[in-house]
Scaffold this motif. Structure first.
Motif, PDB file in Angstrom:
ATOM      1  N   ASN A   1      53.258  34.113  48.022  1.00  0.00           N
ATOM      2  CA  ASN A   1      52.087  34.038  48.891  1.00  0.00           C
ATOM      3  C   ASN A   1      51.175  35.202  48.574  1.00  0.00           C
ATOM      4  OD1 ASN A   1      53.062  31.833  50.602  1.00  0.00           O
ATOM      5  ND2 ASN A   1      54.569  33.324  51.268  1.00  0.00           N
ATOM      6  N   GLY A   2      49.883  34.986  48.682  1.00  0.00           N
ATOM      7  CA  GLY A   2      48.954  36.078  48.444  1.00  0.00           C
ATOM      8  C   GLY A   2      47.556  35.727  48.888  1.00  0.00           C
ATOM      9  N   ILE A   3      46.688  36.716  48.835  1.00  0.00           N
ATOM     10  CA  ILE A   3      45.273  36.525  49.148  1.00  0.00           C
ATOM     11  C   ILE A   3      44.487  36.832  47.886  1.00  0.00           C
ATOM     12  CG2 ILE A   3      43.325  37.349  50.523  1.00  0.00           C
ATOM     13  CD1 ILE A   3      45.340  37.964  52.751  1.00  0.00           C
TER      14      ILE A   3
ATOM     15  N   SER B   1      43.899  39.059  43.295  1.00  0.00           N
ATOM     16  CA  SER B   1      44.092  39.746  44.573  1.00  0.00           C
ATOM     17  C   SER B   1      43.447  41.127  44.523  1.00  0.00           C
ATOM     18  CB  SER B   1      45.580  39.875  44.895  1.00  0.00           C
ATOM     19  OG  SER B   1      46.222  40.706  43.953  1.00  0.00           O
ATOM     20  N   ARG B   2      43.069  41.632  45.680  1.00  0.00           N
ATOM     21  CA  ARG B   2      42.546  42.998  45.750  1.00  0.00           C
ATOM     22  C   ARG B   2      43.681  44.001  45.620  1.00  0.00           C
ATOM     23  NH1 ARG B   2      38.960  42.704  51.025  1.00  0.00           N
ATOM     24  NH2 ARG B   2      41.084  42.416  51.715  1.00  0.00           N
ATOM     25  N   GLU B   3      44.879  43.622  46.080  1.00  0.00           N
ATOM     26  CA  GLU B   3      46.032  44.505  45.972  1.00  0.00           C
ATOM     27  C   GLU B   3      46.385  44.679  44.503  1.00  0.00           C
ATOM     28  OE1 GLU B   3      46.017  41.756  47.927  1.00  0.00           O
ATOM     29  OE2 GLU B   3      45.685  42.788  49.810  1.00  0.00           O
ATOM     30  N   ARG B   4      46.738  45.887  44.133  1.00  0.00           N
ATOM     31  CA  ARG B   4      47.013  46.218  42.733  1.00  0.00           C
ATOM     32  C   ARG B   4      48.432  46.748  42.579  1.00  0.00           C
ATOM     33  NH1 ARG B   4      42.945  43.570  41.245  1.00  0.00           N
ATOM     34  NH2 ARG B   4      40.907  44.497  41.014  1.00  0.00           N
ATOM     35  N   THR B   5      48.951  46.598  41.361  1.00  0.00           N
ATOM     36  CA  THR B   5      50.230  47.203  41.013  1.00  0.00           C
ATOM     37  C   THR B   5      49.968  48.669  40.642  1.00  0.00           C
ATOM     38  OG1 THR B   5      50.026  46.549  38.696  1.00  0.00           O
ATOM     39  CG2 THR B   5      51.170  45.007  40.173  1.00  0.00           C
ATOM     40  N   SER B   6      51.009  49.408  40.354  1.00  0.00           N
ATOM     41  CA  SER B   6      50.843  50.829  40.036  1.00  0.00           C
ATOM     42  C   SER B   6      50.035  51.062  38.762  1.00  0.00           C
ATOM     43  CB  SER B   6      52.211  51.507  39.909  1.00  0.00           C
ATOM     44  OG  SER B   6      52.965  50.901  38.881  1.00  0.00           O
ATOM     45  N   ASN B   7      49.947  50.051  37.883  1.00  0.00           N
ATOM     46  CA  ASN B   7      49.144  50.209  36.669  1.00  0.00           C
ATOM     47  C   ASN B   7      47.713  49.689  36.837  1.00  0.00           C
ATOM     48  OD1 ASN B   7      49.443  47.446  36.565  1.00  0.00           O
ATOM     49  ND2 ASN B   7      50.476  47.394  34.582  1.00  0.00           N
TER      50      ASN B   7
ATOM     51  N   ARG C   1      46.680  46.678  37.797  1.00  0.00           N
ATOM     52  CA  ARG C   1      46.512  45.235  37.608  1.00  0.00           C
ATOM     53  C   ARG C   1      46.660  44.523  38.959  1.00  0.00           C
ATOM     54  NH1 ARG C   1      49.819  41.686  33.133  1.00  0.00           N
ATOM     55  NH2 ARG C   1      48.795  39.729  33.600  1.00  0.00           N
ATOM     56  N   PRO C   2      45.893  43.444  39.200  1.00  0.00           N
ATOM     57  CA  PRO C   2      46.060  42.712  40.455  1.00  0.00           C
ATOM     58  C   PRO C   2      47.488  42.221  40.614  1.00  0.00           C
ATOM     59  CG  PRO C   2      44.080  41.989  39.329  1.00  0.00           C
ATOM     60  CD  PRO C   2      44.826  42.874  38.375  1.00  0.00           C
ATOM     61  N   GLN C   3      48.010  42.254  41.858  1.00  0.00           N
ATOM     62  CA  GLN C   3      49.356  41.759  42.105  1.00  0.00           C
ATOM     63  C   GLN C   3      49.467  40.267  41.780  1.00  0.00           C
ATOM     64  OE1 GLN C   3      50.503  42.658  46.126  1.00  0.00           O
ATOM     65  NE2 GLN C   3      50.756  44.815  45.689  1.00  0.00           N
ATOM     66  N   LEU C   4      48.424  39.506  42.129  1.00  0.00           N
ATOM     67  CA  LEU C   4      48.414  38.068  41.907  1.00  0.00           C
ATOM     68  C   LEU C   4      47.141  37.696  41.174  1.00  0.00           C
ATOM     69  CD1 LEU C   4      49.614  35.227  42.394  1.00  0.00           C
ATOM     70  CD2 LEU C   4      48.452  35.217  44.611  1.00  0.00           C
ATOM     71  N   GLU C   5      47.283  36.949  40.074  1.00  0.00           N
ATOM     72  CA  GLU C   5      46.150  36.494  39.276  1.00  0.00           C
ATOM     73  C   GLU C   5      46.324  35.000  39.024  1.00  0.00           C
ATOM     74  OE1 GLU C   5      45.343  39.848  36.105  1.00  0.00           O
ATOM     75  OE2 GLU C   5      47.495  39.569  36.424  1.00  0.00           O
ATOM     76  N   LEU C   6      45.338  34.197  39.396  1.00  0.00           N
ATOM     77  CA  LEU C   6      45.399  32.747  39.190  1.00  0.00           C
ATOM     78  C   LEU C   6      44.346  32.287  38.219  1.00  0.00           C
ATOM     79  CD1 LEU C   6      45.829  31.132  42.732  1.00  0.00           C
ATOM     80  CD2 LEU C   6      47.578  31.763  41.076  1.00  0.00           C
ATOM     81  N   SER C   7      44.675  31.259  37.445  1.00  0.00           N
ATOM     82  CA  SER C   7      43.722  30.570  36.567  1.00  0.00           C
ATOM     83  C   SER C   7      43.869  29.077  36.834  1.00  0.00           C
ATOM     84  CB  SER C   7      44.017  30.847  35.097  1.00  0.00           C
ATOM     85  OG  SER C   7      43.851  32.205  34.806  1.00  0.00           O
ATOM     86  N   TRP C   8      42.777  28.366  36.782  1.00  0.00           N
ATOM     87  CA  TRP C   8      42.792  26.914  36.986  1.00  0.00           C
ATOM     88  C   TRP C   8      41.640  26.334  36.202  1.00  0.00           C
ATOM     89  CZ3 TRP C   8      41.523  30.620  40.420  1.00  0.00           C
ATOM     90  CH2 TRP C   8      40.203  30.659  40.866  1.00  0.00           C
ATOM     91  N   SER C   9      41.665  25.024  36.047  1.00  0.00           N
ATOM     92  CA  SER C   9      40.557  24.383  35.324  1.00  0.00           C
ATOM     93  C   SER C   9      39.887  23.374  36.194  1.00  0.00           C
ATOM     94  CB  SER C   9      41.053  23.713  34.056  1.00  0.00           C
ATOM     95  OG  SER C   9      42.107  22.841  34.319  1.00  0.00           O
TER      96      SER C   9
END
Length: 148
Positions: free
Chosen positions: A123-125, A132-138, A140-148
């Motif tokens: 789950n994520g926003i 996502s606006r939330e980032r990992t320690s490096n 990078r966004p915690q959640l990244e989606l791609s769709w077509s």
């Protein structure tokens, strides 16, 4: 020539350019960020970064997604493909969406060698760009989606 595979979101593409630039720099070749963006655009079949950026702007946003839609992306840096089981616009934060995903294969969300924790439901926003606006320690966004 562009092969029409789904494009990553803008955050992922810029991250690819940063990693390319760092890798080349580590090998003794220095290029600017603009050149790295141009190389990423070419890798995805576009003549230049501006054309790629315009193509991203013309693709459907998360508001076009619905339960059952197929997406790809990364969760905590782990690549995945998934089915959307729920998506909801957040009225208190226009342009943001709460998503629930059923991953095809569980991903390990722990990087520690002696321990693993696999998740199949995530789950994520996300924003309109799929990140996502939330980032990992490096960074990078915690959640990244791609769709077509």
């Amino acid at each position: 020539m562009r092969d029409h595979t789904p494009l990553p979101n803008l955050t992922v593409l810029k991250d690819q350019a940063r990693r390319l630039r760092s890798r080349l720099q580590a090998g003794g070749e220095s290029i600017g960020h603009s050149k790295a963006l141009e190389l990423i655009a070419a890798q995805h079949g576009f003549n230049d970064w501006n054309t790629l950026h315009a193509a991203l702007g013309n693709r459907p946003g998360p508001e076009s997604l619905a339960p059952g839609a197929r997406v790809t992306g990364a969760y905590l840096g782990q690549p995945f493909s998934a089915r959307i089981v729920g998506i909801q616009a957040i009225t208190s934060a226009p342009g943001n969406f709460r998503v629930s995903l059923d991953l095809d294969e569980a991903v390990d969300v722990v990087t520690f060698d002696s321990f693993s924790a696999f998740r199949k439901r995530v789950n994520g926003i996300i924003g309109k760009d799929g990140a996502s606006r939330e980032r990992t320690s490096n960074g990078r966004p915690q959640l990244e989606l791609s769709w077509s």
